[in-house]
Design a protein around this motif. Structure first.
Motif, PDB file in Angstrom:
ATOM      1  N   LYS A  38     -61.223  45.992  92.762  1.00 46.34           N
ATOM      2  CA  LYS A  38     -61.131  46.244  91.336  1.00 46.34           C
ATOM      3  C   LYS A  38     -59.714  46.618  90.924  1.00 46.34           C
ATOM      4  O   LYS A  38     -59.202  46.146  89.908  1.00 46.34           O
ATOM      5  CB  LYS A  38     -62.120  47.353  90.934  1.00 46.34           C
ATOM      6  CG  LYS A  38     -62.222  47.572  89.432  1.00 46.34           C
ATOM      7  CD  LYS A  38     -62.709  46.333  88.711  1.00 46.34           C
ATOM      8  CE  LYS A  38     -62.771  46.561  87.214  1.00 46.34           C
ATOM      9  NZ  LYS A  38     -63.122  45.321  86.479  1.00 46.34           N
ATOM     10  N   LEU A  39     -59.072  47.478  91.711  1.00 48.57           N
ATOM     11  CA  LEU A  39     -57.702  47.877  91.391  1.00 48.57           C
ATOM     12  C   LEU A  39     -56.756  46.680  91.445  1.00 48.57           C
ATOM     13  O   LEU A  39     -55.881  46.523  90.584  1.00 48.57           O
ATOM     14  CB  LEU A  39     -57.228  48.969  92.357  1.00 48.57           C
ATOM     15  CG  LEU A  39     -57.892  50.345  92.210  1.00 48.57           C
ATOM     16  CD1 LEU A  39     -57.520  51.237  93.387  1.00 48.57           C
ATOM     17  CD2 LEU A  39     -57.500  51.012  90.889  1.00 48.57           C
ATOM     18  N   ASN A  40     -56.935  45.830  92.443  1.00 52.49           N
ATOM     19  CA  ASN A  40     -56.112  44.631  92.560  1.00 52.49           C
ATOM     20  C   ASN A  40     -56.307  43.717  91.345  1.00 52.49           C
ATOM     21  O   ASN A  40     -55.338  43.172  90.800  1.00 52.49           O
ATOM     22  CB  ASN A  40     -56.455  43.880  93.846  1.00 52.49           C
ATOM     23  CG  ASN A  40     -55.635  42.621  94.022  1.00 52.49           C
ATOM     24  OD1 ASN A  40     -54.439  42.668  94.300  1.00 52.49           O
ATOM     25  ND2 ASN A  40     -56.269  41.461  93.842  1.00 52.49           N
ATOM     26  N   ALA A  41     -57.544  43.573  90.925  1.00 58.21           N
ATOM     27  CA  ALA A  41     -57.841  42.740  89.754  1.00 58.21           C
ATOM     28  C   ALA A  41     -57.181  43.290  88.491  1.00 58.21           C
ATOM     29  O   ALA A  41     -56.872  42.528  87.556  1.00 58.21           O
ATOM     30  CB  ALA A  41     -59.348  42.639  89.548  1.00 58.21           C
ATOM     31  N   GLU A  42     -56.955  44.596  88.477  1.00 60.01           N
ATOM     32  CA  GLU A  42     -56.312  45.244  87.329  1.00 60.01           C
ATOM     33  C   GLU A  42     -54.786  45.251  87.450  1.00 60.01           C
ATOM     34  O   GLU A  42     -54.091  45.830  86.615  1.00 60.01           O
ATOM     35  CB  GLU A  42     -56.820  46.688  87.190  1.00 60.01           C
ATOM     36  CG  GLU A  42     -58.271  46.799  86.766  1.00 60.01           C
ATOM     37  CD  GLU A  42     -58.492  46.430  85.309  1.00 60.01           C
ATOM     38  OE1 GLU A  42     -57.559  46.603  84.501  1.00 60.01           O
ATOM     39  OE2 GLU A  42     -59.601  45.970  84.977  1.00 60.01           O
ATOM     40  N   GLY A  43     -54.270  44.631  88.510  1.00 56.56           N
ATOM     41  CA  GLY A  43     -52.822  44.506  88.659  1.00 56.56           C
ATOM     42  C   GLY A  43     -52.131  45.694  89.292  1.00 56.56           C
ATOM     43  O   GLY A  43     -50.901  45.820  89.224  1.00 56.56           O
ATOM     44  N   VAL A  44     -52.895  46.571  89.939  1.00 53.97           N
ATOM     45  CA  VAL A  44     -52.309  47.746  90.587  1.00 53.97           C
ATOM     46  C   VAL A  44     -51.634  47.326  91.893  1.00 53.97           C
ATOM     47  O   VAL A  44     -52.208  46.570  92.683  1.00 53.97           O
ATOM     48  CB  VAL A  44     -53.387  48.818  90.856  1.00 53.97           C
ATOM     49  CG1 VAL A  44     -52.800  49.995  91.636  1.00 53.97           C
ATOM     50  CG2 VAL A  44     -54.007  49.293  89.542  1.00 53.97           C
TER      51      VAL A  44
ATOM     52  N   GLY B 122     -66.359  56.455  94.176  1.00 55.54           N
ATOM     53  CA  GLY B 122     -67.283  56.013  93.126  1.00 55.54           C
ATOM     54  C   GLY B 122     -66.873  56.501  91.752  1.00 55.54           C
ATOM     55  O   GLY B 122     -67.011  55.771  90.754  1.00 55.54           O
ATOM     56  N   MET B 123     -66.358  57.726  91.680  1.00 51.32           N
ATOM     57  CA  MET B 123     -65.876  58.274  90.399  1.00 51.32           C
ATOM     58  C   MET B 123     -64.781  57.395  89.818  1.00 51.32           C
ATOM     59  O   MET B 123     -64.805  57.040  88.641  1.00 51.32           O
ATOM     60  CB  MET B 123     -65.302  59.684  90.602  1.00 51.32           C
ATOM     61  CG  MET B 123     -66.308  60.789  90.763  1.00 51.32           C
ATOM     62  SD  MET B 123     -65.483  62.389  91.131  1.00 51.32           S
ATOM     63  CE  MET B 123     -64.470  62.624  89.659  1.00 51.32           C
ATOM     64  N   LEU B 124     -63.807  57.034  90.667  1.00 48.68           N
ATOM     65  CA  LEU B 124     -62.698  56.212  90.186  1.00 48.68           C
ATOM     66  C   LEU B 124     -63.166  54.803  89.860  1.00 48.68           C
ATOM     67  O   LEU B 124     -62.758  54.225  88.846  1.00 48.68           O
ATOM     68  CB  LEU B 124     -61.570  56.179  91.215  1.00 48.68           C
ATOM     69  CG  LEU B 124     -60.340  55.369  90.794  1.00 48.68           C
ATOM     70  CD1 LEU B 124     -59.735  55.909  89.501  1.00 48.68           C
ATOM     71  CD2 LEU B 124     -59.296  55.344  91.902  1.00 48.68           C
ATOM     72  N   LEU B 125     -64.028  54.253  90.694  1.00 51.87           N
ATOM     73  CA  LEU B 125     -64.527  52.896  90.451  1.00 51.87           C
ATOM     74  C   LEU B 125     -65.249  52.814  89.109  1.00 51.87           C
ATOM     75  O   LEU B 125     -65.054  51.867  88.344  1.00 51.87           O
ATOM     76  CB  LEU B 125     -65.454  52.466  91.594  1.00 51.87           C
ATOM     77  CG  LEU B 125     -65.954  51.018  91.559  1.00 51.87           C
ATOM     78  CD1 LEU B 125     -64.783  50.039  91.599  1.00 51.87           C
ATOM     79  CD2 LEU B 125     -66.902  50.753  92.725  1.00 51.87           C
ATOM     80  N   ASP B 126     -66.066  53.811  88.798  1.00 52.75           N
ATOM     81  CA  ASP B 126     -66.768  53.841  87.510  1.00 52.75           C
ATOM     82  C   ASP B 126     -65.777  53.857  86.346  1.00 52.75           C
ATOM     83  O   ASP B 126     -65.967  53.155  85.340  1.00 52.75           O
ATOM     84  CB  ASP B 126     -67.680  55.069  87.413  1.00 52.75           C
ATOM     85  CG  ASP B 126     -68.907  54.960  88.302  1.00 52.75           C
ATOM     86  OD1 ASP B 126     -69.205  53.845  88.783  1.00 52.75           O
ATOM     87  OD2 ASP B 126     -69.573  55.994  88.528  1.00 52.75           O
ATOM     88  N   ILE B 127     -64.726  54.651  86.480  1.00 49.24           N
ATOM     89  CA  ILE B 127     -63.711  54.737  85.421  1.00 49.24           C
ATOM     90  C   ILE B 127     -63.008  53.398  85.234  1.00 49.24           C
ATOM     91  O   ILE B 127     -62.853  52.911  84.112  1.00 49.24           O
ATOM     92  CB  ILE B 127     -62.691  55.846  85.750  1.00 49.24           C
ATOM     93  CG1 ILE B 127     -63.339  57.229  85.605  1.00 49.24           C
ATOM     94  CG2 ILE B 127     -61.457  55.740  84.856  1.00 49.24           C
ATOM     95  CD1 ILE B 127     -62.511  58.371  86.155  1.00 49.24           C
ATOM     96  N   VAL B 128     -62.581  52.791  86.347  1.00 54.13           N
ATOM     97  CA  VAL B 128     -61.842  51.524  86.264  1.00 54.13           C
ATOM     98  C   VAL B 128     -62.740  50.409  85.731  1.00 54.13           C
ATOM     99  O   VAL B 128     -62.297  49.567  84.941  1.00 54.13           O
ATOM    100  CB  VAL B 128     -61.229  51.150  87.634  1.00 54.13           C
ATOM    101  CG1 VAL B 128     -60.516  49.818  87.560  1.00 54.13           C
ATOM    102  CG2 VAL B 128     -60.257  52.223  88.096  1.00 54.13           C
ATOM    103  N   ASN B 129     -64.009  50.416  86.124  1.00 50.16           N
ATOM    104  CA  ASN B 129     -64.951  49.415  85.601  1.00 50.16           C
ATOM    105  C   ASN B 129     -65.141  49.564  84.094  1.00 50.16           C
ATOM    106  O   ASN B 129     -65.291  48.580  83.369  1.00 50.16           O
ATOM    107  CB  ASN B 129     -66.311  49.535  86.293  1.00 50.16           C
ATOM    108  CG  ASN B 129     -66.332  48.858  87.650  1.00 50.16           C
ATOM    109  OD1 ASN B 129     -65.619  47.885  87.879  1.00 50.16           O
ATOM    110  ND2 ASN B 129     -67.140  49.371  88.563  1.00 50.16           N
ATOM    111  N   GLU B 130     -65.106  50.797  83.622  1.00 46.39           N
ATOM    112  CA  GLU B 130     -65.383  51.072  82.217  1.00 46.39           C
ATOM    113  C   GLU B 130     -64.155  50.931  81.322  1.00 46.39           C
ATOM    114  O   GLU B 130     -64.239  50.400  80.221  1.00 46.39           O
ATOM    115  CB  GLU B 130     -65.951  52.490  82.074  1.00 46.39           C
ATOM    116  CG  GLU B 130     -66.453  52.809  80.670  1.00 46.39           C
ATOM    117  CD  GLU B 130     -67.162  54.151  80.595  1.00 46.39           C
ATOM    118  OE1 GLU B 130     -66.917  54.886  79.631  1.00 46.39           O
ATOM    119  OE2 GLU B 130     -67.963  54.450  81.507  1.00 46.39           O
ATOM    120  N   GLN B 131     -62.991  51.398  81.813  1.00 47.90           N
ATOM    121  CA  GLN B 131     -61.831  51.442  80.908  1.00 47.90           C
ATOM    122  C   GLN B 131     -60.564  50.822  81.493  1.00 47.90           C
ATOM    123  O   GLN B 131     -59.476  51.014  80.950  1.00 47.90           O
ATOM    124  CB  GLN B 131     -61.567  52.895  80.474  1.00 47.90           C
ATOM    125  CG  GLN B 131     -61.291  53.861  81.606  1.00 47.90           C
ATOM    126  CD  GLN B 131     -61.528  55.317  81.221  1.00 47.90           C
ATOM    127  OE1 GLN B 131     -62.551  55.673  80.645  1.00 47.90           O
ATOM    128  NE2 GLN B 131     -60.565  56.172  81.548  1.00 47.90           N
TER     129      GLN B 131
END
Length: 199
Positions: free
Chosen positions: A26-32, A155-164
């Protein structure tokens, strides 16, 4: 100071790799961009993602049998540098210190090592130095940095990145910092208990 901060660069250094793959995706998909050491760097690259070596940033290899890897001003400056402080920003530019917006780290398994009946030497080597320092640095600078101090927070971070997307609010970063200090407090208490009961 803007409360919402974008995650552009993540320093990842973990003992336990399980559960990390979904977060990396997910982070990679967001360009991190990823920055890492040793086994974690290899794991990230095996997932198919680019990952810069910490030693390419610091120009120092892992030394003293792995005891010193991330303990360097270019790493800790990147975490502790205040984004709204002109002096900090000038020094970061002067010394070519990259901003690190997210730190994902877990600690050597000290309690499990003690419970296994390991030797004193093996137990001592499981007293984490770099990891606990990264946790404290990221938590101290929660105004700018997200600290994920154990796999329990993936999971906390994944939920945040998925949402915002790859950005967090100040309240979210403060919550991660709270969790981080709980992790460091528990860890140090376990080490203290071992010293008290074994010497």
């Amino acid at each position: 100071m803007a409360e919402t901060k974008k995650i552009k660069t993540a320093l990842i250094s973990v003992f336990h790799k399980d559960g990390l793959d979904e977060l990396l995706k997910k982070l990679n998909a967001e360009g991190v961009c990823f920055l890492s050491t040793g086994g974690t760097q290899k794991f990230i690259e095996e997932q198919g993602y680019k990952c810069q070596k910490v030693e390419d940033v610091t120009t120092y290899p892992s030394i003293l049998g792995g005891r010193v890897k991330t303990l360097h001003p270019k790493v800790f400056g990147g975490i502790l540098g205040r984004r709204d402080n002109e002096g900090d920003q000038q020094q970061m530019k002067q010394y070519e210190i990259p901003e690190i917006d997210l730190v994902i780290v877990d600690l050597y398994p000290f309690e499990q090592t003690v419970a296994s009946g390991a030797s004193e030497g093996d137990i001592i080597e499981k007293i984490d130095i770099g990891g606990i320092s990264l946790i404290r640095a990221g938590a101290k600078n929660f105004n700018d940095v997200v600290i994920v101090p154990s796999k329990a927070e993936y999971g906390m971070l994944l939920d945040i990145v998925n949402e915002q997307g790859a950005q967090t609010t100040l309240a979210q970063r403060r919550k991660f910092a709270e969790r981080a200090f709980a992790v460091s407090s528990h860890y140090d208490s376990a080490i203290l208990d071992w010293f008290v009961n074994n010497f």
